[in-house]
Write a protein that holds these residues in place. Structure first.
Motif, PDB file in Angstrom:
ATOM      1  N   THR A 168       0.830  -1.208   0.000  1.00 39.06           N
ATOM      2  CA  THR A 168       0.000   0.000   0.000  1.00 39.06           C
ATOM      3  C   THR A 168       0.858   1.249   0.000  1.00 39.06           C
ATOM      4  O   THR A 168       0.606   2.203  -0.752  1.00 39.06           O
ATOM      5  CB  THR A 168      -0.936   0.013   1.222  1.00 39.06           C
ATOM      6  OG1 THR A 168      -1.762  -1.154   1.201  1.00 39.06           O
ATOM      7  CG2 THR A 168      -1.818   1.255   1.204  1.00 39.06           C
ATOM      8  N   ILE A 169       1.896   1.256   0.843  1.00 41.04           N
ATOM      9  CA  ILE A 169       2.794   2.406   0.899  1.00 41.04           C
ATOM     10  C   ILE A 169       3.451   2.639  -0.456  1.00 41.04           C
ATOM     11  O   ILE A 169       3.552   3.769  -0.946  1.00 41.04           O
ATOM     12  CB  ILE A 169       3.869   2.185   1.977  1.00 41.04           C
ATOM     13  CG1 ILE A 169       3.269   2.310   3.389  1.00 41.04           C
ATOM     14  CG2 ILE A 169       5.014   3.184   1.817  1.00 41.04           C
ATOM     15  CD1 ILE A 169       2.981   3.727   3.807  1.00 41.04           C
ATOM     16  N   LYS A 170       3.885   1.557  -1.080  1.00 42.51           N
ATOM     17  CA  LYS A 170       4.572   1.687  -2.371  1.00 42.51           C
ATOM     18  C   LYS A 170       3.636   2.219  -3.443  1.00 42.51           C
ATOM     19  O   LYS A 170       4.034   3.024  -4.291  1.00 42.51           O
ATOM     20  CB  LYS A 170       5.155   0.339  -2.791  1.00 42.51           C
ATOM     21  CG  LYS A 170       6.129   0.436  -3.953  1.00 42.51           C
ATOM     22  CD  LYS A 170       6.880  -0.861  -4.143  1.00 42.51           C
ATOM     23  CE  LYS A 170       7.933  -0.721  -5.234  1.00 42.51           C
ATOM     24  NZ  LYS A 170       8.736  -1.957  -5.390  1.00 42.51           N
ATOM     25  N   ASN A 171       2.359   1.783  -3.410  1.00 39.80           N
ATOM     26  CA  ASN A 171       1.393   2.271  -4.389  1.00 39.80           C
ATOM     27  C   ASN A 171       1.132   3.764  -4.243  1.00 39.80           C
ATOM     28  O   ASN A 171       0.873   4.464  -5.216  1.00 39.80           O
ATOM     29  CB  ASN A 171       0.070   1.508  -4.265  1.00 39.80           C
ATOM     30  CG  ASN A 171       0.176   0.077  -4.741  1.00 39.80           C
ATOM     31  OD1 ASN A 171       1.049  -0.262  -5.542  1.00 39.80           O
ATOM     32  ND2 ASN A 171      -0.700  -0.785  -4.243  1.00 39.80           N
ATOM     33  N   ILE A 172       1.211   4.264  -3.018  1.00 36.93           N
ATOM     34  CA  ILE A 172       0.930   5.673  -2.757  1.00 36.93           C
ATOM     35  C   ILE A 172       2.160   6.544  -2.985  1.00 36.93           C
ATOM     36  O   ILE A 172       2.099   7.597  -3.625  1.00 36.93           O
ATOM     37  CB  ILE A 172       0.410   5.873  -1.316  1.00 36.93           C
ATOM     38  CG1 ILE A 172      -0.910   5.124  -1.116  1.00 36.93           C
ATOM     39  CG2 ILE A 172       0.233   7.369  -1.013  1.00 36.93           C
ATOM     40  CD1 ILE A 172      -2.043   5.603  -1.988  1.00 36.93           C
ATOM     41  N   PHE A 173       3.304   6.103  -2.460  1.00 37.55           N
ATOM     42  CA  PHE A 173       4.498   6.944  -2.474  1.00 37.55           C
ATOM     43  C   PHE A 173       5.473   6.627  -3.603  1.00 37.55           C
ATOM     44  O   PHE A 173       6.404   7.387  -3.845  1.00 37.55           O
ATOM     45  CB  PHE A 173       5.239   6.827  -1.136  1.00 37.55           C
ATOM     46  CG  PHE A 173       4.511   7.463   0.003  1.00 37.55           C
ATOM     47  CD1 PHE A 173       4.538   8.831   0.193  1.00 37.55           C
ATOM     48  CD2 PHE A 173       3.778   6.696   0.895  1.00 37.55           C
ATOM     49  CE1 PHE A 173       3.866   9.421   1.235  1.00 37.55           C
ATOM     50  CE2 PHE A 173       3.099   7.278   1.946  1.00 37.55           C
ATOM     51  CZ  PHE A 173       3.139   8.651   2.119  1.00 37.55           C
ATOM     52  N   GLY A 174       5.279   5.475  -4.260  1.00 34.49           N
ATOM     53  CA  GLY A 174       6.211   5.123  -5.322  1.00 34.49           C
ATOM     54  C   GLY A 174       7.488   4.551  -4.750  1.00 34.49           C
ATOM     55  O   GLY A 174       7.474   3.495  -4.109  1.00 34.49           O
TER      56      GLY A 174
END
Length: 207
Positions: A168-174
């Motif tokens: 989820t973090i990666k999807n939001i922050f790249g």
């Protein structure tokens, strides 16, 4: 008309109309003198929005206190507050076991936990530290899958966690690395490695 339900003190009706614009399915008629409380859709949505904003602001203030997020920007704090997930555990429950894989960061918002580590095979685990509000574990789980260094068990009646999983973090922050690597040195500053015990010390602790 057919009688479908009798309402008593504490009952309510038309709750779906707070969420949706839809016709009422049945007529409601008073058969005695009755005192009612009403809530219209506009007020209900205002209360929900206010509650969400207050919770979001409180969590942003919490994030700003945590060393792992101290280099985040205001915009990043706001994004974090929107993707956080809540998890609840109860007294005596195991949150995670030693050497289990972790893929999320868990922050204690309410309650307390204890950490335990096996020092010597066949012996009882040794208590390593206490966790309370604003403490966290899964320090680098947002960067890479890691093994838990200890078993975490709930010691208060209930614990409320706010959690972030890696995907989820990666999807939001790249690129997580660019953001979280700013803080990687902070982890060891606030959470030094769990102390290792010699065999003599372990035997002494278990006597």
């Amino acid at each position: 008309p057919k009688l479908v339900k009798v309402y008593y003190p504490g009952d309510y009706f038309c709750e779906l109309n707070l969420l949706y614009h839809m016709p009422i399915r049945a007529s409601v008629k008073a058969v005695t003198d009755t005192k009612l409380y009403s809530l219209d859709r506009k007020t209900y949505k205002y209360i929900l929005n206010s509650s969400f904003i207050n919770k979001s602001n409180n969590r942003i203030e919490l994030f700003k206190k945590l060393p792992i997020f101290e280099t985040f920007t205001d915009e990043e704090y706001e994004k974090l507050s929107k993707i956080v997930k809540e998890e609840f555990f109860y007294k005596g429950e195991t949150v995670i076991k030693e050497n289990e894989y972790m893929n999320k960061l868990m922050i204690i918002e309410e309650g307390k936990c204890c950490g335990y580590k096996i020092i010597e095979n066949g012996k009882m685990p040794k208590k390593t530290r206490d966790y309370c509000e604003e403490d966290f574990f899964g320090k680098t789980a947002l960067l890479k899958e890691e093994l838990s260094e200890e078993t975490i068990i709930v010691s208060s009646s209930i614990v409320k966690f706010i959690c972030f999983d890696r995907n989820t973090i990666k999807n939001i922050f790249g690129s997580l690395e660019q953001i979280l690597m700013r803080d990687v040195d902070i982890y060891e500053k606030y959470f030094p490695p769990i102390p290792e015990y010699s065999e003599n010390e372990a035997l002494k602790d278990n006597t």
